[in-house]
Design an enzyme around this catalytic site. Structure first.
Site, short mmCIF file in Angstrom:
data_model
loop_
_atom_site.label_atom_id
_atom_site.label_comp_id
_atom_site.label_asym_id
_atom_site.label_seq_id
_atom_site.Cartn_x
_atom_site.Cartn_y
_atom_site.Cartn_z
N ASN A 45 1.71 9.23 -4.39
CA ASN A 45 2.01 8.02 -5.15
C ASN A 45 2.64 8.44 -6.48
O ASN A 45 2.77 9.63 -6.77
CB ASN A 45 0.76 7.14 -5.34
CG ASN A 45 -0.34 7.84 -6.12
OD1 ASN A 45 -0.09 8.62 -7.05
ND2 ASN A 45 -1.59 7.58 -5.74
N GLU A 48 0.43 10.73 -8.66
CA GLU A 48 0.27 12.07 -8.08
C GLU A 48 1.54 12.90 -8.25
O GLU A 48 1.46 14.11 -8.50
CB GLU A 48 -0.08 11.94 -6.60
CG GLU A 48 -1.49 11.39 -6.36
CD GLU A 48 -1.74 10.98 -4.92
OE1 GLU A 48 -2.91 10.89 -4.52
OE2 GLU A 48 -0.74 10.73 -4.19
N ASP A 119 -2.96 5.30 3.21
CA ASP A 119 -3.25 5.69 4.59
C ASP A 119 -2.39 4.90 5.57
O ASP A 119 -1.93 5.44 6.58
CB ASP A 119 -4.73 5.46 4.92
CG ASP A 119 -5.65 6.36 4.11
OD1 ASP A 119 -5.23 7.46 3.76
OD2 ASP A 119 -6.78 5.94 3.82
#
Length: 333
Positions: A45, A48, A119
């Site tokens: 993301n 990150e 996910d």
């Protein structure tokens, strides 16, 4: 480490997968992306990405620059950056997938819960690539899936029907979009409850819709915030009414019901009674016509047991599908 993938385990798995000519897709954690060196696709993301590169990632240009740094440093095939309300950005390695950067706008209109969104993106891309899609199409599908899942309450699943409806949303009328599977309806009911709505439920065959049906549905809607209508399938109607019924198919009956302002969702069920739907949806209000009494309403005991209520709607006299069909059969020609 990331779960069991501590130390050099991730690198060993990537090497084995590469030797087996399998695609490697990584949803990373931590700041040491070197452990994923050589992966085909990595899906950080925005935060990150910034943490792993030490670069700013606010603008499109900054995201692209940081993604290219990862590709250069760790030989990734591509970087897909999820950017919350800004959607996602796909940056392929030079010479791969056309080499062009792709920006995909966020699909969702309202965010209720971002749990599991990352996910969902990773799983959808993996499934799409495994089915033979290219990266751009796989990412577009993942973007749609992410938009669906963050619009649901809690950690939720994205069903095939959700994706089909979303992909064709420009072509679907609002009426068609009200016809839901049981799983879709359950998710929608959770969302409506989260918004503070009481859920109403009624059911029937609704073959040759007449003013009595319309009155029942209006009364049902007035008793709740959102009304779910259980509709007997064609096979179910035949078991109840006999050969020659229904006159209209379940698809036609569902479309007519869904076009009514008083109806918020239509769910077709194959059983003779809607008891299983009632147990699954747990409506706050269960409505049937006053030709029943509360003791004979299917599911009344279930609803009352958890604190819901049962309402008997006033009937409009002189209206009956069976009587209409009988009159039509008597007419010559």
């Amino acid at each position: 480490g990331k779960g069991v993938l501590s130390g050099g385990i991730a690198a060993k798995i990537i090497k084995i997968a590469r030797n087996a000519k399998k695609a490697i897709i990584v949803d990373p954690k931590g700041t040491n992306f070197g452990r994923y060196r050589g992966a085909d696709l990595i899906t950080p993301n925005q935060g990150e990405l910034a943490a792993a590169t030490g670069l700013k990632t606010e603008t499109d240009a900054e995201v692209i620059k940081a993604a290219r740094r990862l590709i250069k440093d760790h030989r990734f095939g591509a970087v897909l950056v999820t950017r919350s309300a800004k959607g996602m950005t796909i940056v392929p390695a030079p010479g791969k997938d056309g080499g062009g950067v792709i920006h995909l706008a966020a699909e969702t209109q309202e965010v209720f819960d971002v749990s599991g969104a990352g996910d969902t993106v990773t799983a959808t891309i993996a499934a799409a690539l495994g089915a033979g899609a290219d990266l751009s199409d796989a990412a577009a599908l993942a973007n749609v899936a992410a938009g669906i899942v963050v619009g649901k309450v809690g950690t939720a699943a994205v069903f095939n029907a959700d994706l089909v409806a979303a992909l064709h949303h420009q072509d679907l009328s609002s009426a068609e979009a009200k016809v839901l599977s049981q799983d879709q309806a359950k998710d929608m009911i959770s969302l409506w409850r989260h918004q503070g709505h009481k859920i109403g439920f009624t059911n029937g065959c609704f073959d040759l819709l007449h003013p009595g049906h319309v009155s029942l549905l209006k009364q049902s809607r007035k008793a709740c915030g959102r009304l779910v209508v259980g509709l007997n399938s064609d096979a179910s109607v035949t078991k109840i009414k006999g050969a020659g019924r229904p006159v209209q198919s379940e698809a036609a009956r569902a479309a007519v019901l869904a076009s009514l302002e008083s109806v918020d969702a239509v769910v077709i069920f194959v059983e003779k009674t809607p008891l299983q739907l009632i147990k699954t949806f747990k409506p706050d209000v269960l409505v049937k016509g006053a030709d029943y009494n509360i003791d004979t309403v299917v599911g009344a005991d279930v609803v009352k047991k958890y604190g819901g209520r049962v309402k008997l709607a006033k009937l409009e006299p002189g209206h009956s599908t069976s009587a209409t069909i009988a009159r039509m059969a008597k007419k010559p020609g």
